[in-house]
Design a protein around this motif. Structure first.
Motif, PDB file in Angstrom:
ATOM      1  N   GLN A 174      45.069  18.076  50.516  1.00  0.00           N
ATOM      2  CA  GLN A 174      44.717  18.848  48.973  1.00  0.00           C
ATOM      3  C   GLN A 174      45.971  19.443  48.581  1.00  0.00           C
ATOM      4  N   ASN A 175      45.642  19.587  47.242  1.00  0.00           N
ATOM      5  CA  ASN A 175      46.965  20.267  46.589  1.00  0.00           C
ATOM      6  C   ASN A 175      46.727  21.815  46.597  1.00  0.00           C
ATOM      7  N   GLU A 176      47.474  22.448  46.797  1.00  0.00           N
ATOM      8  CA  GLU A 176      47.341  23.722  46.727  1.00  0.00           C
ATOM      9  C   GLU A 176      46.868  24.451  45.239  1.00  0.00           C
ATOM     10  N   VAL A 177      46.041  25.359  45.117  1.00  0.00           N
ATOM     11  CA  VAL A 177      45.603  25.730  43.810  1.00  0.00           C
ATOM     12  C   VAL A 177      46.096  27.224  43.763  1.00  0.00           C
ATOM     13  N   LYS A 178      46.707  27.722  42.687  1.00  0.00           N
ATOM     14  CA  LYS A 178      47.181  29.139  42.774  1.00  0.00           C
ATOM     15  C   LYS A 178      45.852  30.052  42.514  1.00  0.00           C
ATOM     16  N   PRO A 179      45.913  31.167  42.931  1.00  0.00           N
ATOM     17  CA  PRO A 179      44.630  32.006  42.518  1.00  0.00           C
ATOM     18  C   PRO A 179      44.528  32.190  41.104  1.00  0.00           C
ATOM     19  N   GLU A 180      43.192  32.207  40.709  1.00  0.00           N
ATOM     20  CA  GLU A 180      42.926  32.588  39.385  1.00  0.00           C
ATOM     21  C   GLU A 180      42.586  34.175  39.081  1.00  0.00           C
ATOM     22  N   GLY A 181      43.468  34.941  38.968  1.00  0.00           N
ATOM     23  CA  GLY A 181      43.524  36.089  38.787  1.00  0.00           C
ATOM     24  C   GLY A 181      42.785  36.519  37.319  1.00  0.00           C
ATOM     25  N   ASP A 182      42.795  35.842  36.356  1.00  0.00           N
ATOM     26  CA  ASP A 182      42.198  35.988  35.096  1.00  0.00           C
ATOM     27  C   ASP A 182      40.637  36.250  35.169  1.00  0.00           C
ATOM     28  N   LYS A 183      40.214  35.123  36.053  1.00  0.00           N
ATOM     29  CA  LYS A 183      38.720  35.262  36.145  1.00  0.00           C
ATOM     30  C   LYS A 183      38.171  36.543  37.128  1.00  0.00           C
ATOM     31  N   LEU A 184      39.030  36.958  37.743  1.00  0.00           N
ATOM     32  CA  LEU A 184      38.612  37.916  38.708  1.00  0.00           C
ATOM     33  C   LEU A 184      38.777  39.243  37.771  1.00  0.00           C
ATOM     34  N   LEU A 185      39.773  39.516  36.929  1.00  0.00           N
ATOM     35  CA  LEU A 185      39.720  40.683  36.033  1.00  0.00           C
ATOM     36  C   LEU A 185      38.588  40.587  34.816  1.00  0.00           C
ATOM     37  N   TRP A 186      38.147  39.512  34.545  1.00  0.00           N
ATOM     38  CA  TRP A 186      37.233  39.474  33.501  1.00  0.00           C
ATOM     39  C   TRP A 186      35.918  39.656  34.204  1.00  0.00           C
ATOM     40  N   PHE A 187      35.624  39.398  35.472  1.00  0.00           N
ATOM     41  CA  PHE A 187      34.470  39.739  36.227  1.00  0.00           C
ATOM     42  C   PHE A 187      34.238  41.460  36.532  1.00  0.00           C
ATOM     43  N   VAL A 188      35.570  41.686  36.826  1.00  0.00           N
ATOM     44  CA  VAL A 188      35.490  43.189  37.035  1.00  0.00           C
ATOM     45  C   VAL A 188      35.328  43.993  35.723  1.00  0.00           C
ATOM     46  N   ALA A 189      35.885  43.624  34.419  1.00  0.00           N
ATOM     47  CA  ALA A 189      35.779  44.236  33.329  1.00  0.00           C
ATOM     48  C   ALA A 189      34.359  44.240  32.677  1.00  0.00           C
ATOM     49  N   VAL A 190      33.481  42.923  33.074  1.00  0.00           N
ATOM     50  CA  VAL A 190      32.235  43.009  32.752  1.00  0.00           C
ATOM     51  C   VAL A 190      31.088  44.181  33.423  1.00  0.00           C
ATOM     52  N   PHE A 191      31.551  44.029  34.814  1.00  0.00           N
ATOM     53  CA  PHE A 191      30.804  45.406  35.518  1.00  0.00           C
ATOM     54  C   PHE A 191      31.065  46.533  35.090  1.00  0.00           C
ATOM     55  N   VAL A 192      32.411  46.927  34.838  1.00  0.00           N
ATOM     56  CA  VAL A 192      32.544  48.384  34.208  1.00  0.00           C
ATOM     57  C   VAL A 192      31.956  48.425  32.979  1.00  0.00           C
ATOM     58  N   ALA A 193      31.848  47.464  32.115  1.00  0.00           N
ATOM     59  CA  ALA A 193      31.679  47.670  30.555  1.00  0.00           C
ATOM     60  C   ALA A 193      30.135  47.912  30.465  1.00  0.00           C
ATOM     61  N   ILE A 194      29.620  47.206  31.330  1.00  0.00           N
ATOM     62  CA  ILE A 194      28.048  47.259  31.106  1.00  0.00           C
ATOM     63  C   ILE A 194      27.602  48.821  31.147  1.00  0.00           C
ATOM     64  N   PRO A 195      27.891  49.460  32.485  1.00  0.00           N
ATOM     65  CA  PRO A 195      27.436  50.831  32.520  1.00  0.00           C
ATOM     66  C   PRO A 195      28.170  51.732  31.469  1.00  0.00           C
ATOM     67  N   LEU A 196      29.266  51.624  31.034  1.00  0.00           N
ATOM     68  CA  LEU A 196      29.959  52.385  29.917  1.00  0.00           C
ATOM     69  C   LEU A 196      29.103  52.070  28.696  1.00  0.00           C
ATOM     70  N   LEU A 197      28.798  51.023  28.419  1.00  0.00           N
ATOM     71  CA  LEU A 197      28.068  50.601  27.089  1.00  0.00           C
ATOM     72  C   LEU A 197      26.583  51.384  27.383  1.00  0.00           C
ATOM     73  N   TYR A 198      25.803  51.184  28.368  1.00  0.00           N
ATOM     74  CA  TYR A 198      24.725  51.999  28.509  1.00  0.00           C
ATOM     75  C   TYR A 198      24.793  53.445  28.268  1.00  0.00           C
ATOM     76  N   ILE A 199      25.831  54.222  28.894  1.00  0.00           N
ATOM     77  CA  ILE A 199      26.097  55.528  28.674  1.00  0.00           C
ATOM     78  C   ILE A 199      26.265  55.999  27.078  1.00  0.00           C
ATOM     79  N   ILE A 200      27.069  55.153  26.666  1.00  0.00           N
ATOM     80  CA  ILE A 200      27.418  55.346  25.316  1.00  0.00           C
ATOM     81  C   ILE A 200      26.262  55.039  24.299  1.00  0.00           C
TER      82      ILE A 200
END
Length: 181
Positions: free
Chosen positions: A19-45
């Motif tokens: 196999q060829n080595e694939v670099k970690p996809e950090g952008d997808k992880l950041l988007w995933f965390v951002a969505v999970f933080v944004a949903i409760p904040l949107l609800y509170i607001i």
């Protein structure tokens, strides 16, 4: 020809699993965390924006005193013969009570019985005046004669409903020793 065939067979697993080595996809992880933080904040607001304007902030919360006090007492610590149900009306109003429901409970199973009265006399629905106490003696031998398996149940509890549909409940009492009681 045999040598080429053997060489090809031994090389296939090396080629197939390489196999060829694939670099970690950090952008997808950041988007995933951002969505999970944004949903409760949107609800509170949104909940604060659309909150009722007549709500007073800092208003002390009043805890309503229970209208009925339900107690289930037993005559012995373990394997009781008689249970006593005491219902005390602590409110300033009179209350109509439906027939209480006696629940026998094991770990995963429950059996419920509706208590209709005493000695074949139907006394429920019961009108309980303010400040009065109602006491009902429950002989467990009647239930044990009805179903022998009830002797194996560990806990018992009583639930009472008023005519408005409000539920009142006693705490569980231990009928026999178990690993959990």
């Amino acid at each position: 020809m045999k040598r080429i065939f053997l060489f090809a067979i031994f090389c296939i697993p090396l080629v197939g699993f390489a196999q060829n080595e694939v670099k970690p996809e950090g952008d997808k992880l950041l988007w995933f965390v951002a969505v999970f933080v944004a949903i409760p904040l949107l609800y509170i607001i949104l909940s604060r924006v659309f909150a009722k304007p007549n709500k007073l902030k800092g208003k002390p919360v009043s805890v309503k005193k229970n209208q009925l006090k339900i107690e289930l007492l037993k005559d012995r610590k373990f394997k009781p013969n008689v249970l006593t149900l005491k219902i005390t009306n602590n409110s300033k109003k009179d209350i109509d009570l439906e027939a209480p429901i006696l629940t026998f409970r094991k770990i995963w199973t429950k059996r419920k019985f509706k208590l209709k009265g005493i000695n074949r006399y139907v006394i429920y629905p019961l009108f309980l005046e303010a400040g009065k106490t109602h006491e009902l003696r429950i002989d467990l031998s009647v239930f044990y004669n009805h179903d022998r398996k009830l002797k194996r149940y560990f806990w018992s509890k009583v639930r009472v409903f008023d005519t408005n549909g409000k539920k009142y409940s006693s705490s569980y009492i231990t009928l026999r020793k178990s690993l959990f009681s």
